[in-house]
Design a protein around this motif. Structure first.
Motif, PDB file in Angstrom:
ATOM      1  N   CYS A 126      -2.403  -2.349   0.838  1.00 16.04           N
ATOM      2  CA  CYS A 126      -1.499  -1.250   1.175  1.00 16.04           C
ATOM      3  C   CYS A 126      -1.890  -0.550   2.478  1.00 16.04           C
ATOM      4  O   CYS A 126      -1.042   0.066   3.122  1.00 16.04           O
ATOM      5  N   GLY A 127      -3.176  -0.607   2.846  1.00 17.10           N
ATOM      6  CA  GLY A 127      -3.599   0.072   4.060  1.00 17.10           C
ATOM      7  C   GLY A 127      -5.069  -0.146   4.345  1.00 17.10           C
ATOM      8  O   GLY A 127      -5.853  -0.493   3.459  1.00 17.10           O
TER       9      GLY A 127
ATOM     10  N   VAL B  46      -7.128   0.085   0.871  1.00 17.79           N
ATOM     11  CA  VAL B  46      -6.350   0.533  -0.279  1.00 17.79           C
ATOM     12  C   VAL B  46      -5.512  -0.639  -0.765  1.00 17.79           C
ATOM     13  O   VAL B  46      -4.790  -1.271   0.022  1.00 17.79           O
ATOM     14  N   CYS B  47      -5.642  -0.950  -2.052  1.00 15.46           N
ATOM     15  CA  CYS B  47      -4.876  -2.062  -2.621  1.00 15.46           C
ATOM     16  C   CYS B  47      -3.962  -1.543  -3.724  1.00 15.46           C
ATOM     17  O   CYS B  47      -4.174  -0.458  -4.278  1.00 15.46           O
ATOM     18  N   ALA B  48      -2.962  -2.337  -4.051  1.00 14.58           N
ATOM     19  CA  ALA B  48      -1.932  -1.879  -4.986  1.00 14.58           C
ATOM     20  C   ALA B  48      -2.457  -1.734  -6.404  1.00 14.58           C
ATOM     21  O   ALA B  48      -2.089  -0.801  -7.125  1.00 14.58           O
TER      22      ALA B  48
ATOM     23  N   TYR C 296     -10.296   0.906  -2.644  1.00 15.80           N
ATOM     24  CA  TYR C 296      -9.740   1.762  -3.686  1.00 15.80           C
ATOM     25  C   TYR C 296      -8.366   1.249  -4.109  1.00 15.80           C
ATOM     26  O   TYR C 296      -7.606   0.730  -3.284  1.00 15.80           O
ATOM     27  N   ARG C 297      -8.037   1.455  -5.373  1.00 14.70           N
ATOM     28  CA  ARG C 297      -6.657   1.275  -5.793  1.00 14.70           C
ATOM     29  C   ARG C 297      -5.819   2.421  -5.232  1.00 14.70           C
ATOM     30  O   ARG C 297      -6.314   3.529  -5.046  1.00 14.70           O
ATOM     31  N   ARG C 298      -4.568   2.146  -5.011  1.00  9.60           N
ATOM     32  CA  ARG C 298      -3.662   3.156  -4.451  1.00  9.60           C
ATOM     33  C   ARG C 298      -3.615   4.405  -5.319  1.00  9.60           C
ATOM     34  O   ARG C 298      -3.624   5.530  -4.806  1.00  9.60           O
ATOM     35  N   GLU C 299      -3.600   4.240  -6.644  1.00 13.29           N
ATOM     36  CA  GLU C 299      -3.511   5.406  -7.529  1.00 13.29           C
ATOM     37  C   GLU C 299      -4.769   6.260  -7.454  1.00 13.29           C
ATOM     38  O   GLU C 299      -4.702   7.488  -7.573  1.00 13.29           O
ATOM     39  N   VAL C 300      -5.930   5.644  -7.238  1.00  7.00           N
ATOM     40  CA  VAL C 300      -7.169   6.410  -7.106  1.00  7.00           C
ATOM     41  C   VAL C 300      -7.160   7.212  -5.806  1.00  7.00           C
ATOM     42  O   VAL C 300      -7.514   8.387  -5.778  1.00  7.00           O
TER      43      VAL C 300
ATOM     44  N   GLY D  86      -0.959   0.497   7.715  1.00  2.00           N
ATOM     45  CA  GLY D  86      -0.379   1.252   6.619  1.00  2.00           C
ATOM     46  C   GLY D  86       0.019   2.661   7.005  1.00  2.00           C
ATOM     47  O   GLY D  86      -0.080   3.066   8.171  1.00  2.00           O
ATOM     48  N   PRO D  87       0.463   3.452   6.022  1.00  2.00           N
ATOM     49  CA  PRO D  87       0.928   4.826   6.279  1.00  2.00           C
ATOM     50  C   PRO D  87      -0.216   5.720   6.755  1.00  2.00           C
ATOM     51  O   PRO D  87      -1.390   5.353   6.648  1.00  2.00           O
ATOM     52  N   PRO D  88       0.095   6.908   7.264  1.00  2.00           N
ATOM     53  CA  PRO D  88      -0.952   7.853   7.658  1.00  2.00           C
ATOM     54  C   PRO D  88      -1.905   8.144   6.504  1.00  2.00           C
ATOM     55  O   PRO D  88      -1.494   8.214   5.340  1.00  2.00           O
TER      56      PRO D  88
END
Length: 265
Positions: free
Chosen positions: A25-26, A50-52, A84-88, A144-146
């Motif tokens: 993800c980023g 960052v992963c999904a 990190y996972r995205r939710e974390v 990825g996003p900011p």
């Protein structure tokens, strides 16, 4: 950013994309790179991926194998990579919560931890929440996003607890006996300045900038001894003599006492 560092980060992003594919993800530069305070020859390269979702062990092993220094040489002292996972990343939790941590470099001991349970508690589990707080403020998006949209900051009480834990960890580090310079004491002093400023002024600063800001702002910690200690610590970051360990410890204890006696509102 130097050209060797720029090339290295470009290659690191390419490897992460190849290994993680659509799960990625980023990619974010953290630490000194994110804070625009990278010092060639001294700083580490800190990167957060960052992963999904949860990272498969086989994928984690491949990522480590392809990013270790022997395969992708790091132009700095070493690479400190955390996945990190995205939710974390978005949770604002003070818990470590990482999938994989990799330390690798010419001047760094190789280490891999697949989750917090594999990291020795004595090495500290407070780093990750603090790092995500810094990423929220100053992370540099390489893909990825900011960073501010991906990493949530911590609640003030949680941040306070982690900073106090970090100060106590630094105070537990051994220092040479007697009135002799203690290599690394400058980082402990300036890190304490940075911690105090984050809680009292609400901003993360690079270590040297934090030392200068503390002295410029005055306040209860600033006296003649503090001025001399902080100025020596700043000079040590660029080749000067490190401060004496006992003096560094005394200042760290003052910072800790200030932050524990009356937690910032």
């Amino acid at each position: 950013m130097s050209e060797p560092l720029r090339r290295y980060l470009t290659d690191l992003v390419a490897v992460a994309r190849e290994v993680l594919g659509e799960e990625l993800c980023g990619v974010y530069a953290a630490g000194s790179v994110g804070l625009a305070a990278y010092q060639p020859g001294r700083s580490d390269v800190d990167v957060a991926l960052v992963c999904a979702g949860a990272l498969d062990r086989a994928v984690a092993r491949e990522l480590v194998a392809r990013l270790r220094h022997e395969v992708l040489p790091c132009p700095a002292r070493g690479l400190e990579l955390v996945v990190y996972r995205r939710e974390v990343a978005a949770s604002g939790t003070p818990e470590p919560g990482f999938e994989v941590e990799l330390n690798t470099g010419a001047e760094m001991d190789f280490r891999v931890s697949c989750g917090p349970a594999e990291r020795p508690a004595a090495d500290g589990l407070f780093w990750y929440g603090l790092d995500r707080s810094i990423l929220h403020q100053s992370g540099q998006a390489l893909l990825g996003p900011p960073a501010a949209d991906v990493f949530a900051d911590l609640a003030r009480d949680d941040l306070h607890q982690l900073i106090v834990a970090a100060l106590r960890w630094w105070l537990d580090r051994p220092v040479p006996p007697g009135d002799v310079p203690a290599p690394g004491a400058e980082d402990a002093v300036l890190g304490a300045c940075r911690s105090w400023l984050r809680l009292h002024r609400g901003v993360w600063l690079p270590k040297m900038a934090a030392g200068r800001r503390l002295l410029a702002g005055g306040g209860p910690l600033v006296d003649a001894a503090t001025i001399d200690l902080v100025e020596q610590s700043i000079a040590a970051r660029t080749g000067g003599t490190p401060p004496i360990g006992s003096r560094a410890r005394a200042f760290q204890r003052r910072v800790l006492a200030d932050l524990t006696a009356t937690p910032p509102a």
